[in-house]
Every structure is written in C-alpha cells, then in structure tokens.
Design a protein around this motif. Structure first.
Motif, short mmCIF file in Angstrom:
data_model
loop_
_atom_site.label_atom_id
_atom_site.label_comp_id
_atom_site.label_asym_id
_atom_site.label_seq_id
_atom_site.Cartn_x
_atom_site.Cartn_y
_atom_site.Cartn_z
N VAL A 404 0.82 -1.15 -0.09
CA VAL A 404 0.03 -0.11 -0.05
C VAL A 404 0.81 1.21 -0.11
N ASP A 405 0.80 2.08 -0.88
CA ASP A 405 1.48 3.33 -0.78
C ASP A 405 0.49 4.50 -1.18
N VAL A 406 0.71 5.57 -0.23
CA VAL A 406 -0.02 6.94 -0.20
C VAL A 406 0.03 7.65 -1.50
N ASP A 407 -0.92 7.92 -2.28
CA ASP A 407 -0.82 8.86 -3.23
C ASP A 407 -0.41 10.12 -2.92
N GLN A 408 0.75 10.47 -3.61
CA GLN A 408 1.04 11.89 -3.62
C GLN A 408 1.62 12.17 -2.22
N ALA A 507 5.62 -4.95 -7.52
CA ALA A 507 5.69 -4.79 -8.91
C ALA A 507 4.26 -4.26 -9.32
N ALA A 508 3.34 -4.91 -8.56
CA ALA A 508 1.74 -4.77 -8.91
C ALA A 508 1.63 -3.42 -8.41
N LEU A 509 2.47 -2.97 -7.22
CA LEU A 509 2.12 -1.33 -6.69
C LEU A 509 2.60 -0.53 -7.72
N TYR A 510 3.82 -0.69 -8.41
CA TYR A 510 3.93 0.46 -9.37
C TYR A 510 3.48 0.18 -10.64
N ALA A 511 2.79 -0.84 -10.83
CA ALA A 511 1.85 -0.94 -12.11
C ALA A 511 0.50 -0.07 -11.76
N ALA A 512 0.21 -0.09 -10.44
CA ALA A 512 -1.24 0.65 -10.19
C ALA A 512 -0.76 2.17 -10.30
N LYS A 513 0.36 2.54 -9.81
CA LYS A 513 0.85 3.86 -9.91
C LYS A 513 1.05 4.52 -11.30
N ARG A 514 1.56 3.56 -12.23
CA ARG A 514 1.92 3.81 -13.60
C ARG A 514 0.22 4.06 -14.22
N ALA A 515 -0.69 3.26 -13.84
CA ALA A 515 -1.88 3.41 -14.47
C ALA A 515 -2.78 4.63 -14.02
N GLY A 516 -2.16 5.21 -13.18
CA GLY A 516 -2.81 6.52 -12.64
C GLY A 516 -3.37 6.66 -11.03
#
Length: 523
Positions: A404-408, A507-516
């Motif tokens: 889990v990563d907090v956006d911005q 890897a899935a987390l970075y895919a989520a961030k790249r997807a917006g």
C-alpha cells in the motif's frame, strides 16, 4: 412488561447466575463451619457444572480449598489448588490464577513444600501488583496473597498488601477485610512474643487492639452481632498481652454470650488463652490448665503452629506460677523458642527469595518489552521491516502480500505540514488494523508505504486489498485538515515462494501507480 434491549455487547460480570451458592458457602467458611463449607462446595459445584455456570464453579472450588486449609486438611487443599490451576488454564482474568496460587502457597507451606510455596507466592504477588485494582477479583486476590504471605512469616509484606485494600466495597466485605487485618496483627505480635521479641511485640499488640475496635464498629454498621463479639475477643486478647488479664477476661465473658466458642474459630483459641492467663493470675491453676490445654489441642488439630506454641508456653508459665521455677521449664522454653526462632530467621531468606523471583520477572518483562519495541514502528505502532523479515522466514506456501502506498504523500507534507502528514500515517495504521484480519501481519515498510502479509492465498489478499482501498477513499480525512483528501495505490502479490510474494506485490504497486494511482492491481 418486557423492556426492549439493544444489540450492544455487554461485558460479562464477575459473578455467575448461581452466585448465591458461593455466597452461602463463603458465609459458612467465615462463620467457622469449614467442614460444612467444603462439603457444600463439592455438592453445589455439580449443579453449577451441569448448568454451565463456570464462574460460580470456580468460586466454589476456591472456597473449598480455603475451607480445607482452615480445617487443617492441608494436603487436600494442595490438591484442590492444583486442580483449580488446571481448571483456569484458559481463564482470561489473571487474578483468578493469583488466588489459586495463593491457596497453593499457603497449603504447601503447611505440608513443608516451601520451594513450591515460594514459586507460587512470587507469581501471585506479581500478578496482584501488576493488575489494575478496583474490581472485586483484585480485592479477593489481594486478600488471598496477603494470607499466604502471613503463612511464611512475611508479616510486613502481608500487612502492606492488606492496608492497601480500600474499604467501601460493602459492609460484609469491609468487615472481612477488617477482621483479617486485626488477626494479622495479633498473629504477628504473638509470633514476636513466642520468639522472645517482647519489646517489639508490644506496639503490634496495640495495633491489633485498634484494628479490633475498628472491626467492631464495622460489624455494628453491618448489623452482625457475632462479628461484634469476635472483634471484642481479638481486642481482649491484645489487652491481655499488654498486661491487663482481668480486664481482658471480663471482655471475653461478655462477648462469649454473643456467639458459640467453636473450636474451628481462631477467636476461640484467643478467648481460651485470655481466660487461661487470667485464671493463672488469679491463682486458679486448674482452670488455667483446662483453658490453655483446650487452646493447645484445637490449635494442633488445625495446624495453627503459633497459637499452639503460645498455649504451650502459657501452660509452662502456669507450672512455674504454681510450683516455682524449675530448670526443665526454662530449657523447654529455650528449645521451643529456638525451633520457632529458626523459622523466624528463615523468613529473611524467604523475603530475599521472593525479591529475587520478582527481579527475574521484572527483567523478563522488560526484555520482552524491549524486544517487542524493536519490532515496532514508533510512529504508527505497526510492525517494522525486522518484524516483516521474521514473518517471511517463518511463512508457509500460502503467503500473499499487499503493498500500500499513499498517493502524492509528498504534496500532503508540503501543502498541509509534516504534522498533518504524520497524522495521516497514524490514521492509515488505524484503517489497516480495522480492515485486516487477526492473523495478518501489518508493517510500515518505510515512509508512506505499508505491507500486509496475508495468510490464506491470493483471493484472501485481494479481498483485504479491496477493503483497504475503499476504506481509505471514504475515510473522513477532512477532520485532520480542511480540504485534505487521501487515496492509495495497492499492489497484490499472489502466492509464490514467500520472499517472491513481496517482490510481486511491489511490482503490482508500481503498475497501479503507472496506471494513474488510486486503484488495486494484482500480479
């Protein structure tokens, strides 16, 4: 007419639905009918077991043990204490264990198993000292431990524990506490007297008299004339030992009309000692011997060593008063005092033993606390990378990971302040605890990143991830700062070898961030 009820959870009480049975058995014990109390407990436990009332069953089991102890059946009391400890294996209230340990300590002391007694006493005193007071169970456990401390001659510690129990729990309970405080002082002072510490005994006898007077006042308020009389007996005994045998005997004769002087009662021994000493002072040596022999025999039957020693020494004084000094009497007294004196000296070793055990427990607790602190993130209270590594090393094949990563999050710090950013991370920890399962491992991985290790496979991890994502999106972030909105990107790593689950989730987390951002992606 039935009142409506809510669906709110209510904490269970300290007493069971058949508590009146335990109250009745306890009254028999307090009134000196120990054998009847033990038999009643055994019979009524069958009923409570059949009815599923475990709490009352525990009370009855404990009362059976202390009744056997009071009746001098110490080996049976040891058996009851050990059975009760087995029965309490899954009992969530540690104070119940303290009571059983106190019973085990006192009865083990009486049968000569001092090492086991000290182990039990050390754990019991530790539990009482480190449990928040205020409930009946704490009061009851404190009383039990205090009596066990008295049994190993640790009078100062017993007195301190009893003095720390605040009155006000109800007339009967207050009366029981006051009685034990008065009897402790009488017991303590008599021990000092028997071992030859006459000067030290006097102020303790004064305290015994004062506490007996207070017990009498509480008994009056409670409307209990028998306990008023028993308080008068304790007071009279202290007065007799302070040098006023005639006055004390008059108090005994007045009090004895209020209750039956049964052998089971400690107060009966005290009354006989007072009357025996008064008869000796009056020159009625036959009456003195009769009273003192009665005190000695009943004390011996109940294994009340101090009271039997006091009666025996008083009988020797009667022989001296009637026939004059004799070397044999002095030698007998010396031998008796030396025997009890050895026990008295051993109390220093017992106190040291108790303190050592407490120090070991304190060190163990501190070590555990420090070890636990080394595994936690200080800001959020979640686990840290060290905990994560340990969990992965012990993981089995069905491990999945949620990243889990907090956006911005940097914008949160820059726009609202670092204090607000810290509060966001703390609130994230609260959300994680609320929406993860009991067995999940929650970790602050670093900065604004969190990892959840989920045991149970990919579908379980995906369900946890979906709940977290939705909970964060709908949390009332504006309560922290006006205009604040928080979302998270979540990556789920399906079950692969344990270490690989973390990499897959990352890897899935970075895919989520790249997807917006603000979404869940599974690898």
């Amino acid at each position: 007419m039935l009142a409506s009820t809510s669906g709110a959870l209510v904490a269970p009480g300290e007493f069971g639905p058949y508590d009146e049975l335990a109250d009745s058995a306890h009254r028999l014990y307090i009134d000196g009918f120990s054998e009847r109390a033990a038999l009643s407990c055994r019979a009524w436990r069958l009923l409570t077991i059949a009815a599923g009332d475990r709490v009352t069953g525990q009370f009855l089991h404990y009362i059976e043990g202390i009744a056997l102890q009071e009746a001098g059946r110490h080996r049976e009391a040891v058996t009851v204490a050990l059975d009760l400890l087995d029965e309490l294996e899954d009992e969530p209230d540690p104070l119940w264990r303290a009571k059983a340990l106190a019973l085990l300590a006192e009865s083990s002391t009486q049968v000569g198993e001092v090492s086991r007694a000290m182990d039990a006493l050390a754990e019991g005193t530790w539990i009482v000292a480190h449990t928040t007071p205020g409930r009946y169970s704490h009061l009851s456990a404190s009383m039990a431990v205090a009596l066990a401390l008295r049994a190993v001659f640790l009078f100062e510690q017993s007195d301190e524990l009893l003095a720390g129990i605040l009155l006000g729990s109800g007339p009967e309970t207050d009366l029981f506490i006051a009685q034990e405080q008065a009897l402790l002082s009488a017991y303590w002072a008599t021990t000092l007297l028997v071992v030859g510490e006459t000067t030290a005994a006097a102020p303790v006898f004064v305290t015994a008299a004062q506490r007996a007077l207070r017990m009498g006042r509480i008994a009056v308020l409670a409307g209990n004339p028998e306990m008023v009389a028993r308080a008068a007996v304790i007071e009279a005994y202290a007065v007799s030992r302070l040098g006023y045998p005639g006055l004390a005997a008059a108090r005994i004769r007045e009090a004895s009309g209020q209750f039956l002087l049964r052998d089971e009662l400690v107060e009966t021994n005290l009354a006989r000692l007072v009357l025996g000493l008064a008869a000796m002072d009056d020159g009625d040596f036959a009456a003195a011997r009769a009273e003192l022999r009665g005190a000695w025999e009943s004390s011996r039957r109940a294994s009340r060593e101090i009271w039997s020693s006091a009666a025996m020494e008083a009988m020797a004084d009667v022989d001296v008063a009637e026939y004059g000094p004799h070397p044999a009497v002095d030698r007998w007294k010396l031998l008796a005092r030396e025997a009890l004196g050895r026990v008295w000296v051993e109390r220093d070793g017992r106190f040291t033993s108790l303190q050592t055990r407490h120090q070991v427990r304190a060190l163990t607790a501190e070590t555990n606390r420090m070890g636990q602190a080394a595994l936690l993130d200080p800001l959020t209270g979640l686990g840290n990378r060290r905990m994560l590594a340990g969990a992965i090393d012990s993981a089995i094949d069905d491990l999945a990971a949620v990243f889990v990563d907090v956006d911005q999050f940097k914008l949160v710090n820059d726009h609202f302040s670092h204090a607000v950013g810290d509060e966001v991370l703390r609130r994230m920890a609260v959300i994680l605890r609320a929406h993860c399962r009991t067995d999940d491992v929650l970790v602050r991985y670093g900065g604004d990143e969190f990892v959840i290790l989920v045991f149970g496979g990919g579908p379980a991890a995906e369900e946890v991830a979906a709940r977290l994502h939705s909970a964060v999106r709908h949390a009332p972030w504006g309560q922290i700062a006006a205009g604040l909105a928080v979302t998270v990107s979540v990556g789920v790593g399906r079950p692969v070898p344990a270490h690989g689950a973390i990499a897959a989730a990352d890897a899935a987390l970075y895919a989520a961030k790249r997807a917006g951002r603000d979404r869940v992606v599974t690898v």
